[in-house]
Design a protein around this motif. Structure first.
Motif, PDB file in Angstrom:
ATOM      1  N   SER A 199      19.329  -5.534  26.546  1.00 25.25           N
ATOM      2  CA  SER A 199      19.888  -4.262  26.092  1.00 25.25           C
ATOM      3  C   SER A 199      21.286  -4.531  25.587  1.00 25.25           C
ATOM      4  O   SER A 199      22.072  -5.205  26.273  1.00 25.25           O
ATOM      5  N   GLY A 245      18.398   1.740  19.176  1.00 26.84           N
ATOM      6  CA  GLY A 245      18.850   2.049  20.531  1.00 26.84           C
ATOM      7  C   GLY A 245      18.338   3.355  21.085  1.00 26.84           C
ATOM      8  O   GLY A 245      18.133   3.494  22.292  1.00 26.84           O
ATOM      9  N   ASP A 294      21.248   2.533  31.137  1.00 24.96           N
ATOM     10  CA  ASP A 294      20.355   1.771  30.251  1.00 24.96           C
ATOM     11  C   ASP A 294      18.913   2.195  30.535  1.00 24.96           C
ATOM     12  O   ASP A 294      18.286   1.717  31.469  1.00 24.96           O
ATOM     13  N   ASP A 340      27.138  -3.425  15.309  1.00 26.73           N
ATOM     14  CA  ASP A 340      25.729  -3.805  15.418  1.00 26.73           C
ATOM     15  C   ASP A 340      25.603  -5.326  15.445  1.00 26.73           C
ATOM     16  O   ASP A 340      25.344  -5.968  14.417  1.00 26.73           O
ATOM     17  N   SER A 358      17.407  -4.059  22.310  1.00 24.55           N
ATOM     18  CA  SER A 358      17.510  -2.671  21.876  1.00 24.55           C
ATOM     19  C   SER A 358      18.952  -2.377  21.526  1.00 24.55           C
ATOM     20  O   SER A 358      19.878  -2.883  22.157  1.00 24.55           O
ATOM     21  N   ALA A 359      19.121  -1.563  20.483  1.00 25.14           N
ATOM     22  CA  ALA A 359      20.406  -1.115  19.930  1.00 25.14           C
ATOM     23  C   ALA A 359      21.110  -2.226  19.144  1.00 25.14           C
ATOM     24  O   ALA A 359      20.719  -3.394  19.200  1.00 25.14           O
ATOM     25  N   ARG A 363      15.208   3.882  13.025  1.00 28.70           N
ATOM     26  CA  ARG A 363      16.064   3.375  11.958  1.00 28.70           C
ATOM     27  C   ARG A 363      15.568   1.969  11.694  1.00 28.70           C
ATOM     28  O   ARG A 363      14.473   1.617  12.117  1.00 28.70           O
TER      29      ARG A 363
HETATM   30  P1  AMP Z   1      22.530   2.088  18.406  1.00 30.91           P
HETATM   31  O1  AMP Z   1      21.166   1.653  17.977  1.00 30.91           O
HETATM   32  O2  AMP Z   1      23.320   1.029  19.054  1.00 30.91           O
HETATM   33  O3  AMP Z   1      23.264   2.744  17.278  1.00 30.91           O
HETATM   34  O4  AMP Z   1      22.291   3.226  19.506  1.00 30.91           O
HETATM   35  C1  AMP Z   1      21.719   4.466  19.155  1.00 30.91           C
HETATM   36  C2  AMP Z   1      21.823   5.436  20.316  1.00 30.91           C
HETATM   37  O5  AMP Z   1      21.010   4.990  21.380  1.00 30.91           O
HETATM   38  C3  AMP Z   1      23.206   5.580  20.883  1.00 30.91           C
HETATM   39  O6  AMP Z   1      23.392   6.942  21.222  1.00 30.91           O
HETATM   40  C4  AMP Z   1      23.176   4.721  22.117  1.00 30.91           C
HETATM   41  O7  AMP Z   1      24.111   5.101  23.096  1.00 30.91           O
HETATM   42  C5  AMP Z   1      21.770   4.925  22.592  1.00 30.91           C
HETATM   43  N1  AMP Z   1      21.287   3.780  23.348  1.00 30.91           N
HETATM   44  C6  AMP Z   1      21.417   2.507  22.987  1.00 30.91           C
HETATM   45  N2  AMP Z   1      20.861   1.689  23.905  1.00 30.91           N
HETATM   46  C7  AMP Z   1      20.392   2.491  24.886  1.00 30.91           C
HETATM   47  C8  AMP Z   1      19.722   2.238  26.109  1.00 30.91           C
HETATM   48  N3  AMP Z   1      19.432   0.991  26.496  1.00 30.91           N
HETATM   49  N4  AMP Z   1      19.385   3.286  26.881  1.00 30.91           N
HETATM   50  C9  AMP Z   1      19.660   4.552  26.487  1.00 30.91           C
HETATM   51  N5  AMP Z   1      20.280   4.841  25.322  1.00 30.91           N
HETATM   52  C10 AMP Z   1      20.650   3.835  24.535  1.00 30.91           C
END
Ligand code: AMP
Ligand code: MG
Length: 417
Positions: A198, A313, A217, A273, A264-265, A296
């Motif tokens: 994560s 994410g 998470d 990123d 993830s994310a 996305r």
């Molecule tokens: P990102 O893909 O990094 O732009 O994240 C997109 C959204 O998903 C953001 O609001 C993050 O805080 C949330 N997010 C990312 N990773 C996690 C996770 N492991 N658990 C819950 N939410 C997440």
């Protein structure tokens, strides 16, 4: 152990000039580019629940292996015409686990119990409830078909016949079937080892105390549970903050221990990123802009020769992308083939105007014979995943959905959940 071929470093490259990849094209590309990466091992059938066969399996012996009785009753030869018949009962019995030594004559009958071999000279059994015994006379009312209540050798499975094809995932009932026909060992693929990372500086382990700007998470434990359902071994790499060096270190760690890495994310092209940035710096990344909602871009790449699936994410997008794209890919890597679920066509209980240009997956559940959808399509609304018992798939084209129109519905069970 037979070593499987490795993947090539450009296995996720996309054809030039493509902006948005339709879901079907994405799936086709993944199917073409990925292959089995796990070795084959031979294990006792008793240990094989949930494992994937690496070669077809044939019956070694027939089931049943010998003619035997399906009931408790009396054995004799031939069918009976209508009316009363009389046999003389001979001494002794045929019981399961022993063979009756004598021969039963044409006008004779012998006591027999379920599972016992048919004695020589017999081919038919009458139920004990359907006879009258007087001294050594056995009275039976016909008609009775020749062969009644007898199980023929091989009537279930013939020795030498194929039981399961390569790629079949063994279920508890299959273990019973394999054992019954003398198979004691099977060649299976070693379980796929999947590392999960994560990423995100806002993420916290479950059970810890959150700072005001932090969230738990949710993705990693959810993904781990999904992988376990699919019979895969999980390598838990933990949470990595948004930091280029730390993300690279986590990818090194993951790739050294696993056959495939899921992150993830951090998968888009934004400032923070680092999954996509790391994969790009390694020169083996493709940002798959799949024409799908939710989701996305998926960042797909190779890290030290190991495929990496960079999920979005948002938990809903991570979940849906895992079901739609990652699951068949992992199955292919695991030797089970590129498994796609079969939809059910059910009438919608909802209305929606869908634009052309992308496929959409909605959290959905059955209400009687119709399908209703979760009120919010927001990608962060995790509750909708639990509210639902499956997904509705809306096609790439524009569509005006009104109640009663048939939609494709995939129950979670069709994804092995
Ligand atoms: P990102 O893909 O990094 O732009 O994240 C997109 C959204 O998903 C953001 O609001 C993050 O805080 C949330 N997010 C990312 N990773 C996690 C996770 N492991 N658990 C819950 N939410 C997440
Ligand atoms: Mg982030």
């Amino acid at each position: 152990m037979i070593k499987a071929p490795k993947l090539s470093n450009d296995c996720f490259s996309l054809p030039q000039g493509i902006n948005w990849t339709p879901v079907d094209d994405a799936l086709k590309l993944l199917q073409q580019r990925l292959n089995t990466v796990v070795e084959i091992e031979t294990i006792p059938v008793q240990m094989s629940d949930g494992r994937t066969l690496a070669s077809a399996v044939e019956a070694i012996i027939s089931n049943p292996p010998f003619k035997n009785s399906a009931v408790d009753g009396y054995a004799f030869k031939g069918g009976l015409s209508a009316g009363q018949h009389c046999f003389s009962l001979i001494g002794g019995r045929s019981v399961a686990g022993t063979s009756f030594a004598g021969i039963v004559g044409a006008t004779e009958a012998l006591r027999i119990l379920t599972g016992a071999p048919l004695p020589l000279g017999t081919d038919t059994i009458v139920l004990e409830e359907d006879v009258l015994v007087e001294g050594s006379n056995l009275y039976v009312n016909g008609p009775l078909r020749q062969g009644s209540n007898a199980r023929q050798e091989g009537e279930d499975v013939l020795g030498g016949s194929e039981l399961f094809a390569t790629g079949h995932r063994i279920q508890p009932q299959d273990i019973g079937r394999l054992i019954s026909v003398g198979v004691s060992e099977v060649a299976v693929f070693r379980p796929l080892r999947v590392a999960i990372v994560s990423t995100g500086s806002e993420l916290c382990e479950p059970g810890s105390i959150l700072q005001p700007e932090q969230i738990f998470d949710a993705n990693r434990p959810m993904l781990q549970a999904m992988l376990k359902r699919w019979g895969m071994d999980v390598v838990d790499i933990g949470i990595v903050p948004d930091d280029a060096a730390l993300v690279r270190r986590a990818l090194n760690d993951a790739a050294s221990q696993a056959d495939v890495v899921i992150t993830s994310a951090g998968a888009s092209a934004g400032d923070e990123d680092y999954v996509s940035a790391s994969l790009t710096s390694a020169g083996n990344m493709s940002l798959w802009r799949i024409a799908v909602k939710p989701g996305r871009p998926l960042a797909l790449g190779m890290w030290n020769g190991v495929p990496v699936f960079g999920l979005p994410g948002n938990p809903v997008a991570a979940f849906v992308c895992t079901l739609i794209f990652v699951r068949p890919s992992l199955m292919q890597l695991a030797g089970a083939g590129f498994i796609l679920p079969e939809p059910l066509m059910l009438p919608a209980a909802f209305s929606k105007t869908k634009k052309a240009g992308r496929r959409e997956y909605l959290r959905a559940r059955r209400q009687g014979e119709a399908i209703e959808t979760f009120a919010s399509e927001g990608s962060g609304r995790i509750s909708g995943l639990s509210w639902a018992d499956g997904l509705v798939e809306l096609p790439d084209e524009a569509l005006e959905i009104t109640p009663g129109i048939s939609v494709n519905y995939f129950p979670y069970s069709s994804f092995g959940l």
